[in-house]
Design an enzyme around this catalytic site. Structure first.
Site, mmCIF file in Angstrom:
data_model
loop_
_atom_site.group_PDB
_atom_site.id
_atom_site.type_symbol
_atom_site.label_atom_id
_atom_site.label_comp_id
_atom_site.label_asym_id
_atom_site.label_seq_id
_atom_site.Cartn_x
_atom_site.Cartn_y
_atom_site.Cartn_z
ATOM 1 N N ASP A 15 0.816 -1.219 0.000
ATOM 2 C CA ASP A 15 0.000 0.000 0.000
ATOM 3 C C ASP A 15 0.850 1.269 0.000
ATOM 4 O OD1 ASP A 15 -2.329 -1.648 0.197
ATOM 5 O OD2 ASP A 15 -1.820 -1.920 2.307
ATOM 6 N N GLN A 42 2.099 -6.310 -3.264
ATOM 7 C CA GLN A 42 2.510 -6.449 -1.864
ATOM 8 C C GLN A 42 3.866 -5.737 -1.700
ATOM 9 O OE1 GLN A 42 1.354 -9.702 -3.472
ATOM 10 N NE2 GLN A 42 -0.525 -8.595 -3.083
ATOM 11 N N GLY A 74 -4.227 -4.198 -4.283
ATOM 12 C CA GLY A 74 -5.230 -3.192 -4.616
ATOM 13 C C GLY A 74 -4.503 -1.950 -5.064
ATOM 14 N N HIS A 75 -4.510 -1.707 -6.356
ATOM 15 C CA HIS A 75 -3.793 -0.542 -6.880
ATOM 16 C C HIS A 75 -4.802 0.520 -7.310
ATOM 17 C CE1 HIS A 75 -0.098 -3.259 -7.804
ATOM 18 N NE2 HIS A 75 -0.230 -2.977 -6.532
ATOM 19 N N LYS A 129 2.160 2.005 -5.248
ATOM 20 C CA LYS A 129 2.896 1.510 -6.433
ATOM 21 C C LYS A 129 2.095 1.699 -7.719
ATOM 22 C CE LYS A 129 3.112 -2.521 -4.403
ATOM 23 N NZ LYS A 129 2.757 -2.270 -3.011
#
Ligand code: IMP
Length: 434
Positions: free
Chosen positions: A13, A223, A40-41, A16
């Protein structure tokens, strides 16, 4: 650089997705190399928010985007994401997206198994997406690959081989009886397979050829380093390897073809789920930063734990990954915090150590040693971004710039960019923009 890995330096988080989206205009091919829809991007472009769990962040710029062999694919989620883009006028056809034929598929039993195990004696705080179980199935050779998903005969054969084993394991070990039947599973997955058949590719060959033809390739990590299955805070880690070396291994190219590695470092630290977090702030200030930084999981909505920046952890990542540059994100979130602590060492077992403690007995007792820097006030960050075109980091308020310089000096790695907001353009580059 012809091929760059961008990966997280902390517990995920770090932002990225935004960085990969921003820099993807300099690359021809974007490759997601590990993990699955546990990621989750979030990327904001022109008032639109894109939340991607599986798709490489290059899809927004319509770049060739590959899901490498080391990624685990939930085709139900892939469908939701591609449908979302189609509804918003950015259809993702096989010219944009390719999925390596070796990538393993998340099947219904994996999500059941993940949830059931989390109720057991060792809660990890997983995202519940079946990530650990699918990697276990892969290692145990009772998995379904993308090439099976898209070919009905192969899917049937794979299910006949795997289903009885998984159904029995779920029932006998975890007491789960809700698994859909083999026939229902075949029907649902075969339907998905038909849709994704045109996306089947050999990413290993494609990336190798792209690089040999002078194209630029960006490898997108999911991650982060401290969640690495080998080198993170085991057992509170994910089941894949986010570290840079795995970009080559997962994509199926020679490690000699990777030319640069860049770390994304959030200006403070966060962690979701269980596990050690020595610089955690459990007070009012932690809550303030969580709210201000909107630190709630993109995948699960869980509040993220918040703490001070840990430069010993960045140092660990530097050794493992070999950072050529750092991107600092969310610096604006720290505005208004009077004094900024940064962890530069630990006190453990009666001695001071200047590295991130990695063995359990050291880490359990570790107390961070902080250096304190003066904070900075709220600022017109948009203005800073505009001015940075000419002034680089000099466009930052004084103490914010000093914070960045401190990170650079301590880590010995040049800071390449600083993000001061979620939007694509809310980023300051080190020098004047090209
Ligand atoms: P899993 O990857 O779902 O098995 O979860 C294992 C650990 O990794 C848990 O602590 C999760 O919260 C964490 N994790 C997995 N993916 C992400 C991510 O993208 N960001 C932050 N933490 C993650």
């Amino acid at each position: 650089m012809p091929s760059t890995v961008i990966l997280g330096a902390q517990w995920g988080d770090e932002g990225k997705g935004k960085l990969v989206d921003y820099f993807s205009d300099r690359y021809d091919v974007i490759v997601r190399y590990q993990g699955g829809n546990n990621a989750g991007h979030t990327v904001q472009v022109a008032g639109m928010t894109y939340k991607m769990h599986l798709l490489p962040s290059g899809v927004i710029r319509r770049k060739r985007s590959l899901i490498a062999s080391g990624v685990v694919v939930d085709p139900r989620v892939l469908k939701q994401e591609t449908d979302f883009f189609t509804r918003h006028g950015l259809e993702i056809g096989p010219d944009i997206l390719g999925v390596d034929f070796r990538a393993h598929i998340i099947m219904p039993w994996h999500t059941f198994w993940d949830a059931a195990r989390e109720k057991g004696t060792q809660k990890i705080g997983t995202t519940g997406r079946g990530i650990g179980p699918v990697y276990e199935s892969k290692a145990a050779r009772v998995g379904v690959r993308f090439e099976d998903l898209v070919k009905p005969e192969s899917l049937k054969a794979a299910l006949e081989h795997c289903y009885p084993f998984h159904a029995r394991t779920l029932k006998e070990i975890f007491g789960v009886n809700e698994l859909p039947s083999l026939e229902e599973t075949f029907k649902q997955y075969n339907e998905l397979g038909k849709q994704f058949r045109p996306y089947l590719c050999d990413a290993s060959i494609e990336i190798d050829q792209a690089l040999k033809n002078g194209k630029n390739v960006l490898f997108e990590g999911a991650q982060a380093t401290l969640l690495d299955n080998n080198f993170g805070t085991y057992p509170y880690v994910t089941s894949s390897q986010p570290i840079a070396a795995n970009a080559a291994a997962s994509a199926g190219i020679s490690p000699k073809l990777i030319s640069a590695v860049e770390a994304v470092v959030k200006a403070y630290a966060t962690r979701v789920g269980e596990g050690p977090f020595p610089t955690e702030l459990k007070d009012e200030l932690g809550e303030q930063i969580r709210k201000r930084g909107n630190e709630y999981g993109t995948t699960t909505g869980r509040p993220r734990r918040v703490g001070w920046l840990d430069l010993t952890a960045v140092e660990l990542g530097k050794r493992l990954n070999g950072y050529d540059g750092i991107h600092i994100t969310k610096l604006d979130v720290l505005a208004g915090v009077k004094k900024l602590n940064v962890c530069t060492a630990y006190q453990t077992n009666g001695k001071k150590i200047n590295y991130f403690p990695t063995q359990h007995d050291e880490l359990e007792k570790a107390k961070p040693v902080f250096e304190t820097l003066p904070g900075f006030e709220e600022y017109d960050w948009q203005e800073a971004c505009r001015k940075s075109a000419k002034e680089g980091f000099n466009a930052l308020p004084n103490n914010a710039r000093k914070y960045v310089e401190f990170i650079e000096k301590q880590s010995g790695v040049p800071v390449l960019s600083v993000s001061v907001g979620p939007g694509r353009e809310e980023i300051l580059l080190r020098g004047a923009k090209a």
